[in-house]
Design a protein around this motif. Structure first.
Motif, mmCIF file in Angstrom:
data_model
loop_
_atom_site.group_PDB
_atom_site.id
_atom_site.type_symbol
_atom_site.label_atom_id
_atom_site.label_comp_id
_atom_site.label_asym_id
_atom_site.label_seq_id
_atom_site.Cartn_x
_atom_site.Cartn_y
_atom_site.Cartn_z
ATOM 1 N N LEU A 68 0.740 -3.493 -0.194
ATOM 2 C CA LEU A 68 -0.642 -3.254 -0.627
ATOM 3 C C LEU A 68 -1.096 -1.743 -0.942
ATOM 4 C CD1 LEU A 68 -2.727 -5.562 1.823
ATOM 5 C CD2 LEU A 68 -1.939 -6.281 -0.391
ATOM 6 N N GLY A 69 -0.171 -0.979 -0.694
ATOM 7 C CA GLY A 69 -0.299 0.320 -0.717
ATOM 8 C C GLY A 69 -0.931 1.113 0.549
ATOM 9 N N GLY A 70 -1.642 2.130 0.396
ATOM 10 C CA GLY A 70 -2.127 2.822 1.745
ATOM 11 C C GLY A 70 -1.523 4.281 1.861
ATOM 12 N N PRO A 71 -2.057 4.961 2.997
ATOM 13 C CA PRO A 71 -1.967 6.550 2.814
ATOM 14 C C PRO A 71 -0.568 6.816 2.885
ATOM 15 C CG PRO A 71 -3.898 6.142 3.767
ATOM 16 C CD PRO A 71 -3.321 4.716 3.616
ATOM 17 N N SER A 72 0.198 5.999 3.932
ATOM 18 C CA SER A 72 1.608 6.432 4.065
ATOM 19 C C SER A 72 2.548 5.920 3.134
ATOM 20 C CB SER A 72 2.047 5.851 5.565
ATOM 21 O OG SER A 72 2.007 4.463 5.346
ATOM 22 N N TYR A 73 1.984 4.887 2.431
ATOM 23 C CA TYR A 73 2.674 4.481 1.065
ATOM 24 C C TYR A 73 2.646 5.584 0.015
ATOM 25 C CZ TYR A 73 3.831 1.122 -2.704
ATOM 26 O OH TYR A 73 4.664 0.635 -3.835
ATOM 27 N N GLN A 74 1.496 6.239 -0.089
ATOM 28 C CA GLN A 74 1.017 7.324 -0.926
ATOM 29 C C GLN A 74 2.190 8.380 -0.469
ATOM 30 O OE1 GLN A 74 -2.915 9.220 -0.586
ATOM 31 N NE2 GLN A 74 -2.664 10.268 -2.493
ATOM 32 N N GLU A 75 2.062 8.704 0.705
ATOM 33 C CA GLU A 75 3.086 10.001 1.150
ATOM 34 C C GLU A 75 4.413 9.668 0.830
ATOM 35 O OE1 GLU A 75 4.052 12.172 5.511
ATOM 36 O OE2 GLU A 75 2.415 10.907 5.032
ATOM 37 N N ARG A 76 4.863 8.354 0.952
ATOM 38 C CA ARG A 76 6.421 8.179 0.816
ATOM 39 C C ARG A 76 6.790 8.099 -0.755
ATOM 40 N NH1 ARG A 76 9.380 2.717 3.082
ATOM 41 N NH2 ARG A 76 11.510 3.068 2.426
ATOM 42 N N PHE A 77 5.873 7.515 -1.633
ATOM 43 C CA PHE A 77 6.531 7.423 -2.866
ATOM 44 C C PHE A 77 5.603 8.050 -3.920
ATOM 45 C CE2 PHE A 77 7.079 3.137 -0.638
ATOM 46 C CZ PHE A 77 8.371 3.270 -0.861
ATOM 47 N N GLY A 78 4.905 9.244 -3.457
ATOM 48 C CA GLY A 78 4.022 10.026 -4.224
ATOM 49 C C GLY A 78 2.967 9.111 -5.251
ATOM 50 N N LEU A 79 2.559 7.980 -4.692
ATOM 51 C CA LEU A 79 1.630 7.329 -5.466
ATOM 52 C C LEU A 79 0.278 7.243 -5.048
ATOM 53 C CD1 LEU A 79 4.007 4.007 -6.067
ATOM 54 C CD2 LEU A 79 3.360 5.947 -7.529
ATOM 55 N N PRO A 80 -0.854 6.843 -5.806
ATOM 56 C CA PRO A 80 -2.233 6.852 -5.143
ATOM 57 C C PRO A 80 -2.159 5.688 -3.960
ATOM 58 C CG PRO A 80 -2.360 6.732 -7.611
ATOM 59 C CD PRO A 80 -0.896 6.977 -7.199
ATOM 60 N N ALA A 81 -2.966 5.927 -3.097
ATOM 61 C CA ALA A 81 -2.987 5.129 -1.909
ATOM 62 C C ALA A 81 -3.314 3.533 -2.391
ATOM 63 C CB ALA A 81 -3.949 5.580 -0.866
ATOM 64 N N GLU A 82 -4.180 3.569 -3.370
ATOM 65 C CA GLU A 82 -4.386 2.037 -3.651
ATOM 66 C C GLU A 82 -3.584 1.310 -4.776
ATOM 67 O OE1 GLU A 82 -6.319 5.259 -5.826
ATOM 68 O OE2 GLU A 82 -6.670 4.606 -3.833
ATOM 69 N N SER A 83 -2.484 2.051 -5.130
ATOM 70 C CA SER A 83 -1.442 1.551 -5.827
ATOM 71 C C SER A 83 -0.417 0.794 -5.087
ATOM 72 C CB SER A 83 -0.883 2.694 -6.865
ATOM 73 O OG SER A 83 -0.260 3.695 -6.208
ATOM 74 N N GLY A 84 -0.473 -0.356 -4.711
ATOM 75 C CA GLY A 84 0.501 -1.150 -4.164
ATOM 76 C C GLY A 84 1.053 -1.969 -5.291
ATOM 77 N N TRP A 85 1.794 -3.029 -5.037
ATOM 78 C CA TRP A 85 2.041 -3.894 -5.954
ATOM 79 C C TRP A 85 1.089 -4.522 -7.085
ATOM 80 C CZ3 TRP A 85 7.006 -6.868 -3.672
ATOM 81 C CH2 TRP A 85 7.945 -6.125 -3.292
ATOM 82 N N SER A 86 1.443 -5.047 -8.197
ATOM 83 C CA SER A 86 0.285 -5.303 -8.937
ATOM 84 C C SER A 86 -0.146 -6.747 -8.852
ATOM 85 C CB SER A 86 0.491 -4.998 -10.567
ATOM 86 O OG SER A 86 1.584 -5.865 -10.824
ATOM 87 N N ARG A 87 -1.150 -7.209 -9.193
ATOM 88 C CA ARG A 87 -1.763 -8.545 -9.095
ATOM 89 C C ARG A 87 -0.753 -9.553 -10.050
ATOM 90 N NH1 ARG A 87 -5.136 -12.756 -8.159
ATOM 91 N NH2 ARG A 87 -5.343 -14.096 -9.958
ATOM 92 N N LYS A 88 -0.271 -8.855 -11.130
ATOM 93 C CA LYS A 88 0.924 -9.549 -12.177
ATOM 94 C C LYS A 88 1.913 -9.708 -11.318
ATOM 95 C CE LYS A 88 3.457 -8.819 -16.323
ATOM 96 N NZ LYS A 88 4.840 -8.579 -15.699
#
Length: 249
Positions: free
Chosen positions: A34-54
């Motif tokens: 779903l994303g999140g702050p640690s996801y952002q730190e690990r992958f360099g992506l915005p915290a809200e950019s988890g896997w997509s609805r598609k």
């Protein structure tokens, strides 16, 4: 006891790749980021950019169960006085992402706790508060995805939510069915994964960062097992780490 194979992969491999992989594989569910702050730190992506609805809808079309994972700030809470504010922000973001995807009410969202040691007081407070906020202020349920040290700490503190226990049968990258033989793209784990069901946690992770090949597609996965067909929505009689709470709208 029935056991259901599942996997978690950090980077979504794409619709066609995942379809080729899933059809001949034993997997019935997938960890969905779903994303999140640690996801952002690990992958360099915005915290809200988890896997997509598609991607979510495609995985549903393939018949896979969806087990959502949220990368919060349990590790950072140890050295910060801001964790009380964080848990509210992070719980709201996790529930919002789950709602945006269209996950069913009652789905367990697992908070990923990256620290492998016992949790400090602020970390315990963050995890407990995050879980309580998910339970009380959304239609979802909170849970924890963690190693043995944090799991033991949480149980001692009376944490009753479902736990996704990360405790490998062999070394990282080792195939459980072959006494921990290290896998590689050229030498992936065999189709017989050798995962054994055990009572207790909602999910047990048996191997991390393992190369596994099905349908001519080789992916690096975390291999998991659950006695529930849909571990994100266990039946009322499923023996998770404590009682089930009703979802609140």
């Amino acid at each position: 006891m029935l056991a259901y194979h599942g996997f978690d992969v950090a980077d979504y491999p794409g619709d066609s790749t995942i379809a080729r992989f899933i059809e001949p594989s034993p997997f019935s569910w997938v960890g969905f980021h779903l994303g999140g702050p640690s996801y952002q730190e690990r992958f360099g992506l915005p915290a809200e950019s988890g896997w997509s609805r598609k991607a979510y809808l495609h995985l549903l079309d393939l018949g896979l169960g969806i087990v959502p994972i949220y990368g919060g700030r349990a590790r950072a809470a140890r050295d910060s006085t801001d964790w009380r504010a964080w848990l509210g922000e992070d719980a709201d973001q996790a529930a919002g992402a789950a709602e945006k995807l269209g996950l069913p009410a009652g789905t367990v969202i697992f908070l990923h706790i990256e620290n492998g040691r016992r949790l400090f007081r602020a970390q315990r407070g963050y995890v407990a508060g995050w879980t309580e906020r998910i339970d009380s202020l959304s239609c979802f349920r909170g849970g924890a995805c963690c190693h043995g040290g944090p799991a033991e700490t949480l149980r001692t503190e009376g944490y009753t939510a479902p736990i996704w226990l990360v405790k490998w049968a062999g070394a990282r990258g080792g195939c459980p069915s072959q006494a921990g033989r290290r896998s590689s793209p050229a030498n992936p784990c065999p189709p017989s994964l050798g995962l054994r069901p055990e009572p207790g946690p909602a999910i047990r992770q048996y191997a991390g960062e393992v190369y596994t090949s099905y349908g001519g597609v080789c992916l690096r996965l975390n291999l998991n097992l659950s006695p529930a067909a849909d571990p994100a929505r266990p039946a009322p009689d499923f023996p998770v780490e404590g009682p089930h709470r009703p979802a609140h709208n």
